[in-house]
Write a protein that holds these residues in place. Structure first.
Motif, PDB file in Angstrom:
ATOM      1  N   HIS A 521       8.984  -8.628   2.551  1.00  0.00           N
ATOM      2  CA  HIS A 521       7.838  -7.723   2.617  1.00  0.00           C
ATOM      3  C   HIS A 521       6.636  -8.371   3.307  1.00  0.00           C
ATOM      4  CE1 HIS A 521       5.141  -4.490   1.473  1.00  0.00           C
ATOM      5  NE2 HIS A 521       4.306  -5.378   0.965  1.00  0.00           N
ATOM      6  N   LYS A 522       6.450  -9.673   3.103  1.00  0.00           N
ATOM      7  CA  LYS A 522       5.280 -10.343   3.667  1.00  0.00           C
ATOM      8  C   LYS A 522       5.556 -11.824   3.878  1.00  0.00           C
ATOM      9  CE  LYS A 522       1.898 -11.567   0.924  1.00  0.00           C
ATOM     10  NZ  LYS A 522       2.208 -13.006   0.748  1.00  0.00           N
ATOM     11  N   ASP A 523       4.846 -12.419   4.816  1.00  0.00           N
ATOM     12  CA  ASP A 523       4.889 -13.860   5.014  1.00  0.00           C
ATOM     13  C   ASP A 523       4.014 -14.537   3.967  1.00  0.00           C
ATOM     14  OD1 ASP A 523       6.391 -13.248   7.216  1.00  0.00           O
ATOM     15  OD2 ASP A 523       4.826 -13.714   8.683  1.00  0.00           O
ATOM     16  N   PRO A 524       4.298 -15.786   3.628  1.00  0.00           N
ATOM     17  CA  PRO A 524       3.499 -16.470   2.604  1.00  0.00           C
ATOM     18  C   PRO A 524       2.023 -16.604   2.970  1.00  0.00           C
ATOM     19  CG  PRO A 524       5.542 -17.644   3.017  1.00  0.00           C
ATOM     20  CD  PRO A 524       5.438 -16.592   4.073  1.00  0.00           C
ATOM     21  N   TRP A 525       1.729 -16.704   4.258  1.00  0.00           N
ATOM     22  CA  TRP A 525       0.342 -16.930   4.678  1.00  0.00           C
ATOM     23  C   TRP A 525      -0.373 -15.638   5.063  1.00  0.00           C
ATOM     24  CZ3 TRP A 525       4.746 -18.940   6.891  1.00  0.00           C
ATOM     25  CH2 TRP A 525       5.178 -18.338   8.070  1.00  0.00           C
ATOM     26  N   LEU A 526       0.280 -14.487   4.869  1.00  0.00           N
ATOM     27  CA  LEU A 526      -0.332 -13.204   5.202  1.00  0.00           C
ATOM     28  C   LEU A 526      -0.331 -12.293   3.981  1.00  0.00           C
ATOM     29  CD1 LEU A 526       1.333 -12.480   8.675  1.00  0.00           C
ATOM     30  CD2 LEU A 526      -0.951 -13.422   8.248  1.00  0.00           C
ATOM     31  N   ALA A 527      -1.238 -11.341   3.982  1.00  0.00           N
ATOM     32  CA  ALA A 527      -1.295 -10.365   2.897  1.00  0.00           C
ATOM     33  C   ALA A 527      -0.337  -9.212   3.166  1.00  0.00           C
ATOM     34  CB  ALA A 527      -2.723  -9.840   2.748  1.00  0.00           C
ATOM     35  N   SER A 529       0.732  -5.757   4.226  1.00  0.00           N
ATOM     36  CA  SER A 529       0.087  -4.912   5.235  1.00  0.00           C
ATOM     37  C   SER A 529       0.717  -3.530   5.366  1.00  0.00           C
ATOM     38  CB  SER A 529       0.123  -5.608   6.604  1.00  0.00           C
ATOM     39  OG  SER A 529       1.475  -5.823   7.012  1.00  0.00           O
ATOM     40  N   HIS A 530       1.772  -3.253   4.601  1.00  0.00           N
ATOM     41  CA  HIS A 530       2.455  -1.979   4.730  1.00  0.00           C
ATOM     42  C   HIS A 530       3.156  -1.646   3.413  1.00  0.00           C
ATOM     43  CE1 HIS A 530       5.338  -5.152   5.948  1.00  0.00           C
ATOM     44  NE2 HIS A 530       6.191  -4.431   5.261  1.00  0.00           N
ATOM     45  N   GLY A 531       3.669  -0.455   3.329  1.00  0.00           N
ATOM     46  CA  GLY A 531       4.336  -0.022   2.112  1.00  0.00           C
ATOM     47  C   GLY A 531       5.725  -0.610   1.957  1.00  0.00           C
ATOM     48  N   LEU A 532       6.211  -0.646   0.722  1.00  0.00           N
ATOM     49  CA  LEU A 532       7.532  -1.207   0.447  1.00  0.00           C
ATOM     50  C   LEU A 532       8.642  -0.455   1.170  1.00  0.00           C
ATOM     51  CD1 LEU A 532       7.009  -1.812  -3.358  1.00  0.00           C
ATOM     52  CD2 LEU A 532       7.444  -3.599  -1.680  1.00  0.00           C
ATOM     53  N   ASP A 533       8.482   0.849   1.316  1.00  0.00           N
ATOM     54  CA  ASP A 533       9.539   1.635   1.959  1.00  0.00           C
ATOM     55  C   ASP A 533       9.633   1.368   3.464  1.00  0.00           C
ATOM     56  OD1 ASP A 533      10.295   2.765  -0.402  1.00  0.00           O
ATOM     57  OD2 ASP A 533       9.103   4.585  -0.155  1.00  0.00           O
ATOM     58  N   GLU A 534       8.639   0.676   4.008  1.00  0.00           N
ATOM     59  CA  GLU A 534       8.677   0.348   5.434  1.00  0.00           C
ATOM     60  C   GLU A 534       9.396  -0.973   5.700  1.00  0.00           C
ATOM     61  OE1 GLU A 534       4.800   0.925   7.448  1.00  0.00           O
ATOM     62  OE2 GLU A 534       4.135   1.710   5.511  1.00  0.00           O
ATOM     63  N   PHE A 574      15.424  -4.896 -15.592  1.00  0.00           N
ATOM     64  CA  PHE A 574      14.746  -6.140 -15.946  1.00  0.00           C
ATOM     65  C   PHE A 574      13.227  -6.099 -15.740  1.00  0.00           C
ATOM     66  CE2 PHE A 574      19.103  -7.662 -14.840  1.00  0.00           C
ATOM     67  CZ  PHE A 574      19.450  -8.113 -16.107  1.00  0.00           C
ATOM     68  N   ASN A 575      12.620  -4.901 -15.792  1.00  0.00           N
ATOM     69  CA  ASN A 575      11.160  -4.758 -15.746  1.00  0.00           C
ATOM     70  C   ASN A 575      10.540  -5.108 -14.399  1.00  0.00           C
ATOM     71  OD1 ASN A 575      11.009  -3.921 -18.410  1.00  0.00           O
ATOM     72  ND2 ASN A 575      10.477  -5.944 -19.214  1.00  0.00           N
ATOM     73  N   VAL A 576      11.314  -5.076 -13.321  1.00  0.00           N
ATOM     74  CA  VAL A 576      10.753  -5.357 -12.001  1.00  0.00           C
ATOM     75  C   VAL A 576       9.878  -4.198 -11.541  1.00  0.00           C
ATOM     76  CG1 VAL A 576      11.303  -5.937  -9.604  1.00  0.00           C
ATOM     77  CG2 VAL A 576      12.786  -6.738 -11.461  1.00  0.00           C
ATOM     78  N   LEU A 577      10.235  -2.992 -11.935  1.00  0.00           N
ATOM     79  CA  LEU A 577       9.465  -1.812 -11.555  1.00  0.00           C
ATOM     80  C   LEU A 577       8.313  -1.575 -12.518  1.00  0.00           C
ATOM     81  CD1 LEU A 577      12.425   0.585 -10.657  1.00  0.00           C
ATOM     82  CD2 LEU A 577      11.136  -0.942  -9.147  1.00  0.00           C
ATOM     83  N   PRO A 578       7.167  -1.138 -12.011  1.00  0.00           N
ATOM     84  CA  PRO A 578       6.882  -0.901 -10.600  1.00  0.00           C
ATOM     85  C   PRO A 578       6.539  -2.209  -9.875  1.00  0.00           C
ATOM     86  CG  PRO A 578       4.946  -0.391 -11.893  1.00  0.00           C
ATOM     87  CD  PRO A 578       6.026  -0.771 -12.885  1.00  0.00           C
ATOM     88  N   MET A 579       7.139  -2.425  -8.691  1.00  0.00           N
ATOM     89  CA  MET A 579       6.782  -3.586  -7.894  1.00  0.00           C
ATOM     90  C   MET A 579       5.304  -3.501  -7.511  1.00  0.00           C
ATOM     91  SD  MET A 579      10.089  -4.330  -5.466  1.00  0.00           S
ATOM     92  CE  MET A 579      10.492  -2.612  -5.126  1.00  0.00           C
ATOM     93  N   ASP A 580       4.669  -4.655  -7.473  1.00  0.00           N
ATOM     94  CA  ASP A 580       3.213  -4.674  -7.320  1.00  0.00           C
ATOM     95  C   ASP A 580       2.821  -5.590  -6.170  1.00  0.00           C
ATOM     96  OD1 ASP A 580       0.482  -4.544  -7.662  1.00  0.00           O
ATOM     97  OD2 ASP A 580       0.579  -4.715  -9.846  1.00  0.00           O
ATOM     98  N   THR A 581       2.413  -5.013  -5.069  1.00  0.00           N
ATOM     99  CA  THR A 581       1.984  -5.805  -3.908  1.00  0.00           C
ATOM    100  C   THR A 581       0.485  -5.662  -3.664  1.00  0.00           C
ATOM    101  OG1 THR A 581       2.449  -4.000  -2.358  1.00  0.00           O
ATOM    102  CG2 THR A 581       4.245  -5.532  -2.847  1.00  0.00           C
ATOM    103  N   ARG A 582      -0.250  -5.171  -4.652  1.00  0.00           N
ATOM    104  CA  ARG A 582      -1.689  -4.981  -4.484  1.00  0.00           C
ATOM    105  C   ARG A 582      -2.420  -6.313  -4.376  1.00  0.00           C
ATOM    106  NH1 ARG A 582      -3.118  -1.541  -9.652  1.00  0.00           N
ATOM    107  NH2 ARG A 582      -1.696  -3.108 -10.533  1.00  0.00           N
ATOM    108  N   SER A 583      -3.616  -6.254  -3.803  1.00  0.00           N
ATOM    109  CA  SER A 583      -4.443  -7.454  -3.681  1.00  0.00           C
ATOM    110  C   SER A 583      -5.698  -7.316  -4.518  1.00  0.00           C
ATOM    111  CB  SER A 583      -4.804  -7.714  -2.211  1.00  0.00           C
ATOM    112  OG  SER A 583      -3.656  -8.037  -1.476  1.00  0.00           O
ATOM    113  N   ALA A 584      -6.686  -6.588  -4.018  1.00  0.00           N
ATOM    114  CA  ALA A 584      -7.996  -6.529  -4.670  1.00  0.00           C
ATOM    115  C   ALA A 584      -7.903  -6.024  -6.107  1.00  0.00           C
ATOM    116  CB  ALA A 584      -8.930  -5.643  -3.856  1.00  0.00           C
ATOM    117  N   GLU A 585      -7.060  -4.993  -6.320  1.00  0.00           N
ATOM    118  CA  GLU A 585      -6.998  -4.400  -7.659  1.00  0.00           C
ATOM    119  C   GLU A 585      -6.579  -5.411  -8.717  1.00  0.00           C
ATOM    120  OE1 GLU A 585      -5.730  -1.159  -4.690  1.00  0.00           O
ATOM    121  OE2 GLU A 585      -5.581  -3.330  -4.936  1.00  0.00           O
TER     122      GLU A 585
END
Length: 787
Positions: A521-527, A529-534, A574-585
Motif C-alpha cells: 500500500h505504501k513505501d516506508p518513507w512515504l505516507a 496516498s490512495h485508497g486500499l482498493d487502488e 483476527f481483528n484486522v478489519l477495519p484496516m487503518d491507513t489514516r494519518s492525522a486522525e
C-alpha cells in the motif's frame, strides 16, 4: 520433549491449592498426626530453561550466520549447536512482533495492529492485550518457572507508560515477568538510556566517558540475574527474554567496533547485495535456484550517489556493522555464563535476528540525528553537514541512522524492508533454535514455514506444559501459532503452519499452501496516498520462487482471487478489519478513542519527579509558555537544574548557574541559545519564572525568553528557532536535575542537581497554539520513526 508426569492440573492457572482432607488431631505430637510435605509448584521434570533473544531492526541479509557482511561468531555458535530456520517470519514492525511473540497470538488479536503511539479504540489496534490472551511468561511463571525480561519493551500503551502506571501491560507485573531491566518505548540512547528496573526509573551507573553502554549494562544484569537464580534455585528452570535495543537506531557503539569495518563497505550497497547473495547460496539459507530480486523503485543505486558523500555513507554502514557485532559479542557473554553454570545444553534458545526487516527510516542519505528528520530540519542537515560530522556517527555526539540503500542491502535477497508486511524483506528474519539436550540436529537448516506466533506453543510443548484453558479465572483464547517441535529433528517433515496473514499500515499479504498474494500500500518513507482498493496485488508461487521475484498475477487470476478472498476471511477472523491507513486522525486521541495521560494546559511538578516522556507532560511546542518555580536558595547561592526537557540532541533547560537564573534552548544539538541573568540571587525564598513569547506565524518559529524573580525582570533574550515536533526520541522531563545527556553546556551530565529547596514547579502553555498547521503525513512519519 519434557512430559508432565507429576499429575498436577496445569490447564487452569494458577494451579489450585488443594485442601488437606485427612484426619486433624488435637496434639501435633500424636502419632496419628500426618501432613504431606509442602511441595512448591515446579515445572514438569526435565523442562528446559528457555532463552528468547530478539535482535531489533535487523534484516535477513545482515549477519554472517545468514550470509551477511557482519561478523557474528556467537550467532554462528548457536547455529552450530542447533538449526537455522530460513523461512521464519515476523509482522514487519516492532510492537506488533513483540506482542505476537509473547502471546502466541496474531498481533491484531492482542490489539497491536500498529505501534502503541498510533493506537485507536478498534479491538485490533488499541494496544491492549486482552486478558483472554495470557502471555507466555505468565503461563510459565504459574507453572513454576522463574521469569525475567531485559532490554526493550514497546508494548505498553502510551497512556500507561509513566512511572505511575497502571502496570498491567508492563513486563512486570502485567506480562508475567518477575524482574524487568530495560526501557519502555521504541528506542533509547545507548549511551544515556532511560532505564526502568521493574517499574521504577533508575539511572545508568556511569557516563560514556566512564565506559557505559546500555548493551553491556543489560547483559551484565542478565548474567547476574541468571547466576543468582541458579545459585538460589538450581532446580528451577528460567525463562529469560533478552531484547536489546541493538540494532535499532540510534546506532551507538564504541568506535573500535565500528573501526573493525573500515573500508569494508566502500563498494556500496548494490555490490554488498550481490556478495551477500552469493554467500547465502553457499550456506544453503536460500536454495540454489533462488533469484536475487531487483532494487525497488525509489531506492537509489550506489552509482547515483554523489561521490562526495560516499565516504559518509560507508561510515554509516561501518557503524551499523560494528553495532551488530557488538551485540553479538554480548550475546556471547550471556552464552558463556550459561556454559559456566552448566546450563547451556539444557537451555532452549530462540535467537530471532530481527523483529522486522532492516529499517528504511533513515532517509536516502542517512542522518546524524533522527531529530533533524522528525523536526523537518533538512535545511540544517544538508549533505555537507553530514559529511562534516561523519566522525560523530556512533558516538555520544550523534543519534544516527543509516541510509535507505543499506536497509535494502541488509534484507538481501528480498524486496523491501521494515514496515512492508506484504513482502519477505519486511517479515522474513533469520532465526536459530538450539537445545542440545532436546534437539539432535547440529548445524542444519530448516525450510518449513514458521511465524513468530509459533514460539509460545513450541516452548510449552518442549516444557511439557499444556496450553492453559483458563488463567486467573478468565477462559483463554487458544494459541494461534503452531508448535515447531515437529521440525526439530526432521528436515523433511511437511510444514504444519500452512496459512498466515500479514498486515501493517495497509501493506498486506496472505500465505497459503505454497502461494502468496501480496499488496503493498505504501513505501516506508512515504505516507498513504490512495485508497486500499487502488492497491495492485501480486501473486507468487513460493515453492518455485523463493524470493518473490516473478509476479504471476496475470497468469493465474483465479488463484489470486482465491487468496484475496482468504485474506479477507483471515482479516475478519483476527481483528484486522477495519484496516487503518489514516494519518492525522490517529494523532487526535479524542477522535480515535485513545486516552491521554495529560490533559489541559497547566501541570504542576514536585521534587523527585523524573524520566517523564513527552506524552507525560504538557506540550509547549509551537506556542508561548511559562515555567514558574517556587524555590528557597541557600546561603552562598543556589545552583543546578530546576527543570529540563530533552538532552544534548534537542531540548530546553531552566536552571541556576553560579547562583544566577539561566535558560538554554538546544536546537537539535546544532546550536544552543542562552538567556542568562547578570547577577546571583540572594539566599531565601524566590518565585522564579521563565516566559517564552512565541513569534507565531507557523511551526518551529522563534520567540523572546524573559526571566523574572517575582515581578522583577532579570534578563531577556531571543530564541531564533524552535523544534516544532519533538525534543527528543527518548530523553525526558526531569525536575531538579537534567538526567542523561545535558541540554546545556553550562553543566555536566552528572552533578547538575539543584542545590536549593524546590517546593513546586508549574508549566503553563499559552493559547496561541500553531500545531494545527502540521502536515498529517509528517506526523505519521514521526510515529513510525520512533518505533
Amino acid at each position: 520433549m519434557s512430559e508432565n508426569t507429576d499429575h498436577l492440573q496445569r490447564s487452569s492457572l494458577p494451579i489450585p491449592d488443594l485442601a488437606y482432607t485427612g484426619t486433624v488431631t488435637y496434639d501435633a505430637t500424636s502419632p496419628d498426626t500426618h501432613y504431606p510435605p509442602i511441595s512448591p509448584v515446579k515445572p514438569p521434570a526435565d523442562a528446559p530453561n528457555v532463552l528468547v533473544i530478539l535482535i531489533d531492526d535487523c534484516g535477513f541479509g545482515a549477519t554472517s550466520a545468514f550470509g551477511g557482511p557482519v561478523h557474528t561468531p556467537n550467532f554462528e555458535r548457536v547455529a552450530a549447536q542447533g538449526i537455522k530456520y530460513s523461512r521464519f517470519h515476523t509482522t514487519a514492525l516492532c510492537s506488533p512482533t513483540r506482542a505476537a511473540l509473547l502471546s502466541g497470538r496474531n498481533h491484531h488479536t492482542v490489539g497491536m495492529g500498529g505501534i502503541t503511539e498510533i493506537a485507536t479504540s478498534a479491538p485490533g489496534y488499541n494496544s491492549l492485550r486482552p486478558n483472554n490472551c495470557a502471555p507466555l511468561a505468565e503461563t510459565l511463571k504459574l507453572n513454576g518457572y522463574n521469569t525475567a525480561q531485559f532490554g526493550k519493551c514497546h508494548e505498553v500503551p502510551v497512556w500507561e507508560s509513566s512511572a505511575v502506571g497502571p502496570f498491567g501491560h508492563w513486563p512486570t507485573p502485567g506480562n508475567g515477568f518477575e524482574y524487568f531491566y530495560g526501557f519502555i518505548g521504541g528506542e533509547t540512547n545507548q549511551w544515556y538510556p532511560a532505564i526502568y528496573e521493574n517499574t521504577s526509573p533508575i539511572e545508568p551507573w556511569g557516563t560514556p566517558e566512564q565506559g557505559y553502554h546500555f548493551m553491556a549494562d543489560m547483559t551484565e544484569k542478565a548474567v547476574n540475574w541468571t547466576k543468582q537464580q541458579k545459585s538460589l534455585a538450581p532446580d528451577t528452570p528460567f525463562f529469560t527474554y533478552f531484547a536489546p535495543g541493538a540494532t535499532h537506531a540510534p546506532h551507538h557503539v564504541p568506535a573500535e567496533w565500528a573501526d573493525k569495518y573500515a573500508g569494508k563497505f566502500d563498494q556500496g550497497w548494490d555490490t554488498i547485495r550481490n556478495e551477500t547473495f552469493a554467500r547465502q547460496l553457499d550456506l544453503g539459507v536460500v536454495p540454489k535456484d533462488a533469484v536475487l530480486t531487483e532494487r525497488n523503485e525509489g531506492i537509489p543505486s550506489w552509482d547515483e550517489m554523489d561521490d562526495a558523500i560516499k565516504p559518509t555513507l560507508a561510515r554509516q554502514m561501518e557503524v551499523y556493522a560494528g553495532y551488530l557485532e557488538y551485540a553479538d559479542h554480548h550475546v556471547g557473554l550471556l552464552l558463556d555464563a550459561l556454559e559456566e553454570l552448566g546450563e547451556l545444553d539444557d537451555t532452549l534458545i530462540y535467537l530471532i535476528i530481527g523483529d522486522n526487516g532492516a529499517s528504511a527510516e533513515g532517509t536516502m542519505t542517512g542522518t546524524t540525528n533522527e531529530g533533524f528528520t522528525i523536526n523537518h530540519m533538512e535545511d540544517i542537515e544538508t549533505d555537507e553537514y553530514k559529511i562534516a560530522h561523519k566522525d560523530d556517527l556512533g558516538t555520544p555526539r550523534s543519534y544516527n541512522h543509516y541510509a535507505i540503500g543499506w536497509a535494502h542491502a541488509m534484507d538481501t535477497p528480498y524486496q523491501w524492508t521494515k514496515q512492508v508486511a506484504s513482502h519477505w524483506g519486511g517479515t522474513r528474519n533469520g532465526t536459530i533454535v538450539s537445545w542440545p539436550n532436546g534437539i539432535a540436529a547440529r548445524g542444519e537448516v530448516r525450510d518449513q514455514f514458521a511465524h513468530v506466533i509459533d514460539v509460545a506453543p513450541t516452548v510449552l510443548q518442549a516444557a511439557g506444559i499444556p496450553e492453559p484453558h483458563t488463567v486467573n479465572g478468565v477462559t483463554q483464547r487458544p494459541y494461534e501459532g503452531i508448535p515447531m517441535n515437529y521440525s526439530f529433528d526432521d528436515a523433511e517433515a511437511p510444514e504444519q503452519h500452512t496459512t498466515q496473514y500479514f498486515e501493517m499500515l495497509g501493506n498486506r499479504a496472505i500465505f497459503h499452501l505454497g502461494w502468496t498474494a501480496v499488496a503493498k500500500h505504501k513505501d516506508p518513507w512515504l505516507a498513504s496516498s490512495h485508497g486500499l482498493d487502488e492497491d495492485v496485488w501480486e501473486l507468487y508461487n513460493v515453492e518455485e520462487d523463493w524470493t518473490q521475484s516473478n509476479d504471476l498475477a496475470a497468469q493465474h487470476p483465479e488463484k489470486l482471487a482465491e487468496l484475496q478472498r482468504l485474506f479477507l476471511i483471515q482479516a475478519a477472523r483476527f481483528n484486522v478489519l477495519p484496516m487503518d491507513t489514516r494519518s492525522a486522525e490517529r494523532f487526535n486521541g479524542e477522535l480515535v478513542g485513545r486516552p491521554a495521560l495529560v490533559k489541559g494546559t497547566s501541570q504542576t511538578f514536585y521534587p523527585g519527579m523524573k524520566r517523564m516522556s513527552e506524552n507525560s507532560v504538557v506540550n509547549i511546542k509551537n506556542k508561548s509558555f511559562t515555567v514558574t518555580a517556587q524555590v528557597t536558595l541557600p546561603e552562598g547561592g543556589g545552583n543546578g537544574v530546576l527543570i529540563a526537557q530533552g538532552g544534548a540532541y534537542g531540548g530546553w533547560s531552566f536552571y541556576l548557574n553560579s547562583g544566577a537564573p539561566a535558560f538554554a534552548y538546544n536546537l537539535g544539538g546544532v546550536a544552543i541559545e542562552y538567556t542568562r541573568a547578570g547577577a546571583a540571587l540572594a539566599a531565601g525564598e524566590h518565585e522564579l519564572r521563565a516566559h517564552f513569547a512565541y513569534d507565531g506565524g507557523g511551526l518551529g518559529k522563534g520567540g523572546t525568553i524573559t526571566l523574572f524573580d517575582g515581578d522583577a525582570k532579570l534578563a531577556e533574550g531571543r530564541i531564533t528557532r524552535t523544534l516544532p515536533f519533538f525534543f527528543s526520541m527518548d530523553e525526558t522531563v526531569d525536575i531538579g536535575s537534567d538526567l542523561a545527556s545535558p541540554v546545556s553546556d553550562d553543566y555536566e551530565a552528572t552533578g547538575n542537581e539543584f542545590t536549593g529547596n524546590l517546593t513546586w514547579l508549574r508549566l503553563d502553555a499559552g493559547d496561541d497554539d500553531h500545531t494545527h498547521l502540521a502536515d498529517p503525513n509528517h506526523l505519521m512519519q514521526i510515529a513510525m520513526t520512533r518505533q
